[in-house]
Scaffold this motif. Structure first.
Motif, PDB file in Angstrom:
ATOM      1  N   ALA A  83       0.695  -1.350   0.032  1.00  0.00           N
ATOM      2  CA  ALA A  83       0.124   0.095   0.161  1.00  0.00           C
ATOM      3  C   ALA A  83       0.928   1.256  -0.087  1.00  0.00           C
ATOM      4  CB  ALA A  83      -1.127  -0.023   1.285  1.00  0.00           C
ATOM      5  N   TYR A  84       0.540   2.396  -0.452  1.00  0.00           N
ATOM      6  CA  TYR A  84       1.235   3.703  -0.379  1.00  0.00           C
ATOM      7  C   TYR A  84      -0.036   4.718  -0.092  1.00  0.00           C
ATOM      8  CZ  TYR A  84      -0.995   4.763  -4.969  1.00  0.00           C
ATOM      9  OH  TYR A  84      -1.630   5.129  -6.087  1.00  0.00           O
ATOM     10  N   THR A 108      -7.452  -2.399  11.120  1.00  0.00           N
ATOM     11  CA  THR A 108      -8.076  -3.717  10.393  1.00  0.00           C
ATOM     12  C   THR A 108      -7.667  -3.382   8.725  1.00  0.00           C
ATOM     13  OG1 THR A 108      -9.838  -3.930  11.932  1.00  0.00           O
ATOM     14  CG2 THR A 108     -10.009  -4.792   9.583  1.00  0.00           C
ATOM     15  N   THR A 109      -7.789  -2.179   8.283  1.00  0.00           N
ATOM     16  CA  THR A 109      -7.452  -1.879   6.971  1.00  0.00           C
ATOM     17  C   THR A 109      -5.662  -2.108   6.648  1.00  0.00           C
ATOM     18  OG1 THR A 109      -8.971  -0.373   6.668  1.00  0.00           O
ATOM     19  CG2 THR A 109      -7.178  -0.104   5.202  1.00  0.00           C
ATOM     20  N   ILE A 110      -5.077  -1.549   7.852  1.00  0.00           N
ATOM     21  CA  ILE A 110      -3.577  -1.566   7.370  1.00  0.00           C
ATOM     22  C   ILE A 110      -2.947  -2.836   7.647  1.00  0.00           C
ATOM     23  CG2 ILE A 110      -3.396   0.726   7.654  1.00  0.00           C
ATOM     24  CD1 ILE A 110      -1.751   0.185   9.936  1.00  0.00           C
ATOM     25  N   SER A 111      -3.523  -3.669   8.487  1.00  0.00           N
ATOM     26  CA  SER A 111      -3.011  -5.093   8.946  1.00  0.00           C
ATOM     27  C   SER A 111      -2.978  -6.045   7.631  1.00  0.00           C
ATOM     28  CB  SER A 111      -3.690  -5.648  10.091  1.00  0.00           C
ATOM     29  OG  SER A 111      -5.027  -5.835   9.935  1.00  0.00           O
ATOM     30  N   ILE A 134       4.139  -0.715   3.746  1.00  0.00           N
ATOM     31  CA  ILE A 134       3.339   0.577   3.418  1.00  0.00           C
ATOM     32  C   ILE A 134       4.445   1.718   3.156  1.00  0.00           C
ATOM     33  CG2 ILE A 134       2.042   2.657   4.298  1.00  0.00           C
ATOM     34  CD1 ILE A 134       0.609   0.222   6.280  1.00  0.00           C
ATOM     35  N   PHE A 135       4.327   2.417   1.882  1.00  0.00           N
ATOM     36  CA  PHE A 135       5.152   3.490   1.544  1.00  0.00           C
ATOM     37  C   PHE A 135       4.193   4.801   1.919  1.00  0.00           C
ATOM     38  CE2 PHE A 135       6.365  -0.063  -1.188  1.00  0.00           C
ATOM     39  CZ  PHE A 135       7.870   0.016  -1.010  1.00  0.00           C
ATOM     40  N   ILE A 149      -0.269  -9.641  10.265  1.00  0.00           N
ATOM     41  CA  ILE A 149       0.178  -8.582   9.351  1.00  0.00           C
ATOM     42  C   ILE A 149       0.067  -9.433   7.966  1.00  0.00           C
ATOM     43  CG2 ILE A 149       1.714  -6.902   8.545  1.00  0.00           C
ATOM     44  CD1 ILE A 149      -0.059  -6.319  10.961  1.00  0.00           C
ATOM     45  N   GLY A 150      -0.271  -8.880   6.884  1.00  0.00           N
ATOM     46  CA  GLY A 150      -0.282  -9.118   5.508  1.00  0.00           C
ATOM     47  C   GLY A 150      -0.473 -10.659   5.518  1.00  0.00           C
TER      48      GLY A 150
END
Length: 393
Positions: A129-130, A161-164, A169-170, A314-315
């Protein structure tokens, strides 16, 4: 009586002759075998086949889990000595958790197998993601390599919840704005990034976006500002850098191998930029420094820890069948690689350890560059450095 003495002497002489070996061939132990090997050659390329990938790990194992290892040069080329037989050849960057490729190969004794370029493309395993910035576009460089990234916002960063769901992440320069106008939002962002990195997620921030790390807004001009998630004692950066061309030196052997050079000029083409004032050398590794002053221009760490951080998948970690291990090569060289989970007990029995060779046990990487990453700007050789950053997070 003399006949008996002569007979005894003859026997002794015969025994001594046999035991001494003389010119007779040596007896080889039944457990000693000569390993038959061949060579595998190829060229590691980005996923779309347009860019060579230097510094990639290329390796395989024999039937007893002994590793055969090499790296690609700056042109992506490699030659791997490998045991004869049917084997899986692994190509990875970083520790292999985010970018890796597996190839089935039949290696023949004393022969060379040339892998086709379609086989040696480095695949994206990670979800990336960025956050869109004002000045930088790391997403353009990601796309140039043939990889994909999803645009997210600061509101998304405030939602764990979204970023996990992402591995990387950039954070493009200029994306952290209006901090003082919405401290609640940024407090949530800081807490979530801490959780993200502590559980193995990796981030890259450029120039003004050091504020995500140490606090403040888009142009951090003091140390120990409110916000951020990296301890203030670990890093201080001020917006006092002047525009112009800086001579730089690559300070890391692996990065030098990947690039094929160790000096370059970096164009700081904006009126001001973040200058690293001080950093903890036990916490950060300097990858690129200014040649004349030795000031750090690019740093990374995988030493992030914090108390009270919840364990959060994560991811792709919950779904992967690969495990990161640390293997020691001849010369006491340690490398972090991702291997099939079934291999782990056998490699541990040979001396490998589970986890990366350095850093905190679960920490992801944090990369920070004082220079920019806009793909259409005048960043010259720095573009190759940024490709390395993308592929080694």
């Amino acid at each position: 009586m003399k006949k008996h003495y002569l007979f005894i002497l003859l026997c002794i002489f015969t025994l001594l002759t046999n035991c001494s070996g003389g010119d007779d061939p040596a007896v080889v132990s039944e457990n000693t075998t000569t390993v038959k090997t061949g060579k595998i050659t190829g060229k590691v390329m980005s996923q779309n086949g347009t860019k060579p990938i230097g510094g990639a790990s290329v390796f395989t194992f024999d039937d007893k889990y002994k590793i055969y290892y090499t790296t690609s040069d700056a042109e992506g080329k490699f030659t791997l000595d490998a045991p004869a037989g049917n084997h899986t050849i692994y190509i990875q960057t970083g520790n292999g958790s985010n970018f890796r490729t597996e190839i089935s190969a039949n290696v023949k004794d004393n022969e060379t197998l040339n892998l086709d370029a379609s086989q040696t493309k480095l695949n994206q395993v990670a979800k990336i993601a960025y956050v869109k910035g004002t000045y930088d576009k790391i997403e353009d460089i990601i796309q140039i390599l043939g990889y994909t990234a999803t645009e997210i916002t600061n509101n998304d960063l405030a939602n764990l919840t979204t970023i996990s769901q992402y591995d990387i992440i950039f954070l493009n320069c200029g994306s952290r704005n209006n901090y003082s106008a919405n401290p609640t939002l940024y407090s949530a962002i800081d807490a979530n990034l801490a959780i993200f990195v502590a559980n193995g997620g990796s981030i890259y921030a450029s120039d003004w976006d050091v504020a995500y790390l140490v606090g403040g807004t888009t142009n951090t001009n003091n140390c120990s500002l409110p916000g951020g998630f990296v301890p203030d004692s670990k890093l201080c950066s001020k917006n006092i850098g002047n525009s112009g061309m800086l001579g730089a030196t690559v300070n890391n052997a692996g990065l030098t191998t990947a690039l094929g050079f160790n000096t370059l000029n970096i164009d700081y083409d904006l009126g001001s930029w973040q200058k690293i004032i001080n950093y903890d050398p036990a916490y950060w590794e300097v990858l690129v420094k200014e040649t004349s002053s030795n000031d750090a221009l690019m740093i990374r760490t995988n030493h992030f820890t914090a108390t009270g951080i919840p364990v959060t998948p994560i991811g792709n970690a919950p779904n992967t069948t690969f495990v990161t291990v640390c293997i020691t090569l001849p010369g006491n060289i340690q490398i972090s690689l991702s291997v099939p989970q079934a291999f782990v007990p056998y490699l541990v029995a040979l001396g490998a350890t589970v986890g990366s060779c350095s850093g905190a046990s679960n920490s992801g990487y944090i990369y920070y560059t004082t220079f920019h990453n806009h793909a259409t700007g005048n960043i010259g050789n720095a573009a190759v450095i940024l490709q390395y950053v993308i592929l080694n997070l």
